[in-house]
Design a protein around this motif. Structure first.
Motif, PDB file in Angstrom:
ATOM      1  N   LEU A 158       0.839  -1.211   0.000  1.00  0.00           N
ATOM      2  CA  LEU A 158       0.000   0.000   0.000  1.00  0.00           C
ATOM      3  C   LEU A 158       0.867   1.252   0.000  1.00  0.00           C
ATOM      4  CD1 LEU A 158      -2.649  -1.074   2.672  1.00  0.00           C
ATOM      5  CD2 LEU A 158      -2.964  -0.977   0.182  1.00  0.00           C
ATOM      6  N   LEU A 159       1.883   1.261   0.848  1.00  0.00           N
ATOM      7  CA  LEU A 159       2.777   2.417   0.920  1.00  0.00           C
ATOM      8  C   LEU A 159       3.547   2.606  -0.385  1.00  0.00           C
ATOM      9  CD1 LEU A 159       4.043   1.853   4.553  1.00  0.00           C
ATOM     10  CD2 LEU A 159       2.765   3.871   3.762  1.00  0.00           C
ATOM     11  N   GLU A 160       4.061   1.510  -0.942  1.00  0.00           N
ATOM     12  CA  GLU A 160       4.809   1.621  -2.197  1.00  0.00           C
ATOM     13  C   GLU A 160       3.928   2.128  -3.326  1.00  0.00           C
ATOM     14  OE1 GLU A 160       8.462  -1.586  -1.703  1.00  0.00           O
ATOM     15  OE2 GLU A 160       6.717  -2.186  -2.889  1.00  0.00           O
ATOM     16  N   GLN A 161       2.702   1.638  -3.400  1.00  0.00           N
ATOM     17  CA  GLN A 161       1.790   2.078  -4.465  1.00  0.00           C
ATOM     18  C   GLN A 161       1.432   3.544  -4.307  1.00  0.00           C
ATOM     19  OE1 GLN A 161      -1.545  -0.603  -4.194  1.00  0.00           O
ATOM     20  NE2 GLN A 161      -0.371  -2.345  -4.939  1.00  0.00           N
ATOM     21  N   ASP A 162       1.133   3.967  -3.090  1.00  0.00           N
ATOM     22  CA  ASP A 162       0.673   5.331  -2.876  1.00  0.00           C
ATOM     23  C   ASP A 162       1.797   6.364  -2.902  1.00  0.00           C
ATOM     24  OD1 ASP A 162      -1.866   4.368  -2.699  1.00  0.00           O
ATOM     25  OD2 ASP A 162      -2.076   4.665  -0.546  1.00  0.00           O
ATOM     26  N   LEU A 163       2.976   5.990  -2.422  1.00  0.00           N
ATOM     27  CA  LEU A 163       4.055   6.966  -2.293  1.00  0.00           C
ATOM     28  C   LEU A 163       5.129   6.834  -3.369  1.00  0.00           C
ATOM     29  CD1 LEU A 163       4.357   6.820   1.592  1.00  0.00           C
ATOM     30  CD2 LEU A 163       3.150   8.530   0.201  1.00  0.00           C
ATOM     31  N   GLY A 164       5.140   5.721  -4.083  1.00  0.00           N
ATOM     32  CA  GLY A 164       6.083   5.552  -5.183  1.00  0.00           C
ATOM     33  C   GLY A 164       7.531   5.370  -4.768  1.00  0.00           C
ATOM     34  N   VAL A 165       7.754   4.894  -3.546  1.00  0.00           N
ATOM     35  CA  VAL A 165       9.111   4.633  -3.065  1.00  0.00           C
ATOM     36  C   VAL A 165       9.184   3.216  -2.499  1.00  0.00           C
ATOM     37  CG1 VAL A 165       9.578   7.066  -2.545  1.00  0.00           C
ATOM     38  CG2 VAL A 165       8.677   5.560  -0.746  1.00  0.00           C
ATOM     39  N   PRO A 166      10.387   2.627  -2.474  1.00  0.00           N
ATOM     40  CA  PRO A 166      10.512   1.299  -1.888  1.00  0.00           C
ATOM     41  C   PRO A 166      10.351   1.332  -0.373  1.00  0.00           C
ATOM     42  CG  PRO A 166      12.630   2.040  -2.771  1.00  0.00           C
ATOM     43  CD  PRO A 166      11.625   3.097  -3.078  1.00  0.00           C
ATOM     44  N   VAL A 167       9.806   0.235   0.143  1.00  0.00           N
ATOM     45  CA  VAL A 167       9.621   0.070   1.583  1.00  0.00           C
ATOM     46  C   VAL A 167      10.323  -1.213   2.001  1.00  0.00           C
ATOM     47  CG1 VAL A 167       7.944  -0.252   3.442  1.00  0.00           C
ATOM     48  CG2 VAL A 167       7.396   1.276   1.517  1.00  0.00           C
ATOM     49  N   VAL A 168      11.187  -1.097   2.982  1.00  0.00           N
ATOM     50  CA  VAL A 168      11.895  -2.261   3.522  1.00  0.00           C
ATOM     51  C   VAL A 168      11.392  -2.514   4.932  1.00  0.00           C
ATOM     52  CG1 VAL A 168      14.155  -3.116   4.293  1.00  0.00           C
ATOM     53  CG2 VAL A 168      13.937  -1.954   2.085  1.00  0.00           C
ATOM     54  N   HIS A 169      11.165  -3.769   5.225  1.00  0.00           N
ATOM     55  CA  HIS A 169      10.727  -4.217   6.540  1.00  0.00           C
ATOM     56  C   HIS A 169      11.790  -5.172   7.059  1.00  0.00           C
ATOM     57  CE1 HIS A 169       8.475  -6.765   9.364  1.00  0.00           C
ATOM     58  NE2 HIS A 169       7.603  -5.782   9.456  1.00  0.00           N
ATOM     59  N   ALA A 170      11.958  -5.251   8.366  1.00  0.00           N
ATOM     60  CA  ALA A 170      12.975  -6.134   8.948  1.00  0.00           C
ATOM     61  C   ALA A 170      12.835  -7.568   8.436  1.00  0.00           C
ATOM     62  CB  ALA A 170      12.887  -6.091  10.465  1.00  0.00           C
ATOM     63  N   VAL A 171      11.612  -8.080   8.355  1.00  0.00           N
ATOM     64  CA  VAL A 171      11.393  -9.466   7.926  1.00  0.00           C
ATOM     65  C   VAL A 171      11.681  -9.629   6.436  1.00  0.00           C
ATOM     66  CG1 VAL A 171       9.670 -11.298   7.658  1.00  0.00           C
ATOM     67  CG2 VAL A 171       9.772  -9.978   9.789  1.00  0.00           C
ATOM     68  N   THR A 172      11.199  -8.707   5.622  1.00  0.00           N
ATOM     69  CA  THR A 172      11.437  -8.845   4.175  1.00  0.00           C
ATOM     70  C   THR A 172      12.928  -8.739   3.863  1.00  0.00           C
ATOM     71  OG1 THR A 172      11.030  -6.487   3.701  1.00  0.00           O
ATOM     72  CG2 THR A 172       9.144  -7.999   3.550  1.00  0.00           C
ATOM     73  N   ALA A 173      13.640  -7.883   4.603  1.00  0.00           N
ATOM     74  CA  ALA A 173      15.080  -7.761   4.393  1.00  0.00           C
ATOM     75  C   ALA A 173      15.786  -9.078   4.702  1.00  0.00           C
ATOM     76  CB  ALA A 173      15.655  -6.631   5.252  1.00  0.00           C
ATOM     77  N   ARG A 174      15.391  -9.738   5.787  1.00  0.00           N
ATOM     78  CA  ARG A 174      16.005 -11.025   6.138  1.00  0.00           C
ATOM     79  C   ARG A 174      15.712 -12.080   5.085  1.00  0.00           C
ATOM     80  NH1 ARG A 174      14.537  -9.488  11.462  1.00  0.00           N
ATOM     81  NH2 ARG A 174      12.559 -10.583  11.367  1.00  0.00           N
ATOM     82  N   VAL A 175      14.455 -12.179   4.658  1.00  0.00           N
ATOM     83  CA  VAL A 175      14.076 -13.178   3.659  1.00  0.00           C
ATOM     84  C   VAL A 175      14.859 -12.958   2.367  1.00  0.00           C
ATOM     85  CG1 VAL A 175      12.176 -13.992   2.193  1.00  0.00           C
ATOM     86  CG2 VAL A 175      11.794 -13.615   4.644  1.00  0.00           C
ATOM     87  N   TRP A 176      14.906 -11.715   1.902  1.00  0.00           N
ATOM     88  CA  TRP A 176      15.638 -11.383   0.676  1.00  0.00           C
ATOM     89  C   TRP A 176      17.117 -11.716   0.814  1.00  0.00           C
ATOM     90  CZ3 TRP A 176      19.367  -7.449   0.694  1.00  0.00           C
ATOM     91  CH2 TRP A 176      19.957  -7.191  -0.549  1.00  0.00           C
ATOM     92  N   TYR A 177      17.733 -11.268   1.915  1.00  0.00           N
ATOM     93  CA  TYR A 177      19.167 -11.450   2.090  1.00  0.00           C
ATOM     94  C   TYR A 177      19.539 -12.933   2.140  1.00  0.00           C
ATOM     95  CZ  TYR A 177      23.927 -10.818   3.631  1.00  0.00           C
ATOM     96  OH  TYR A 177      25.295 -10.839   3.699  1.00  0.00           O
ATOM     97  N   VAL A 178      18.797 -13.718   2.901  1.00  0.00           N
ATOM     98  CA  VAL A 178      19.113 -15.143   3.008  1.00  0.00           C
ATOM     99  C   VAL A 178      18.956 -15.824   1.652  1.00  0.00           C
ATOM    100  CG1 VAL A 178      18.403 -17.341   4.040  1.00  0.00           C
ATOM    101  CG2 VAL A 178      18.653 -15.296   5.477  1.00  0.00           C
ATOM    102  N   GLN A 179      17.887 -15.496   0.924  1.00  0.00           N
ATOM    103  CA  GLN A 179      17.735 -16.074  -0.413  1.00  0.00           C
ATOM    104  C   GLN A 179      18.924 -15.727  -1.311  1.00  0.00           C
ATOM    105  OE1 GLN A 179      14.348 -16.334  -2.900  1.00  0.00           O
ATOM    106  NE2 GLN A 179      12.909 -15.932  -1.229  1.00  0.00           N
ATOM    107  N   ARG A 180      19.319 -14.475  -1.307  1.00  0.00           N
ATOM    108  CA  ARG A 180      20.429 -14.059  -2.167  1.00  0.00           C
ATOM    109  C   ARG A 180      21.726 -14.769  -1.763  1.00  0.00           C
ATOM    110  NH1 ARG A 180      18.972 -12.194  -6.825  1.00  0.00           N
ATOM    111  NH2 ARG A 180      18.312 -14.277  -6.424  1.00  0.00           N
ATOM    112  N   ARG A 181      22.010 -14.870  -0.464  1.00  0.00           N
ATOM    113  CA  ARG A 181      23.232 -15.545   0.008  1.00  0.00           C
ATOM    114  C   ARG A 181      23.223 -17.033  -0.310  1.00  0.00           C
ATOM    115  NH1 ARG A 181      27.405 -13.075   3.076  1.00  0.00           N
ATOM    116  NH2 ARG A 181      28.277 -15.143   2.720  1.00  0.00           N
TER     117      ARG A 181
END
Length: 176
Positions: A132-155
């Motif tokens: 909702l925030l990304e759609q309305d404000l047009g900027v990326p939003v990072v959350h502690a959980v999404t950052a962990r999921v992304w980072y572990v997948q990439r590693r």
């Protein structure tokens, strides 16, 4: 074990960005295994999304927020504002995503020049506010959980996008 991820951002962040890095570097040397903290995953996620000036939104207060702001500033990501939602810490899990959305949107609109948002803390129900925030404000939003999921997948050399929780998990950008 391919990766060690000690959890809990504030205990590491109060050491400062360089201090935290010294701790994790020492553990890596001792154990021969990569070590990454929650704060480090958030920094890397913001960098991967090219965020330079981030608005923090959280349910934490006081010295924790000041330490978080210093940490991101030391990491090279300006955080001019850490907007705290006034709620008792033990009640953070009862804050709904619409309340997170409205609180965060106000903070972002009141911070000129910000190009991203960090939803700090895993204890509130903020995942559904990301898109909702990304759609309305047009900027990326990072959350502690999404950052962990992304980072572990990439590693782990995985690429399994997760729709519905923002640009980071949908696009799965490479590690910086």
């Amino acid at each position: 074990v391919d990766l060690i991820h000690p959890e809990g951002a504030p205990p590491f962040m109060i050491q400062g960005y360089a201090g935290e890095r010294a701790i994790t570097d020492g553990w890596e040397a001792r154990h021969g295994i990569p070590v990454v903290t929650s704060g480090q995953t958030q920094v890397e996620a913001l960098r991967a999304l090219n965020v330079r000036k981030v608005v923090g939104s959280t349910y934490t207060t006081g010295e924790t927020n000041a330490a978080v702001q210093r940490y991101f500033d030391e990491a090279g990501i300006a955080m001019p504002r850490m907007a705290a939602l006034e709620v008792p810490f033990q009640q953070a899990g009862f804050v709904g995503h619409t309340q997170v959305y409205h609180h965060t949107k106000r903070a972002f609109l009141d911070t000129p020049g910000a190009d991203g948002i960090l939803l700090f803390g895993s204890g509130w129900r903020s995942l559904d506010a990301i898109e909702l925030l990304e759609q309305d404000l047009g900027v990326p939003v990072v959350h502690a959980v999404t950052a962990r999921v992304w980072y572990v997948q990439r590693r782990m050399h995985l690429n399994e996008p997760v729709p519905g929780h923002g640009q980071l998990l949908l696009d799965m950008p490479p590690l910086p």
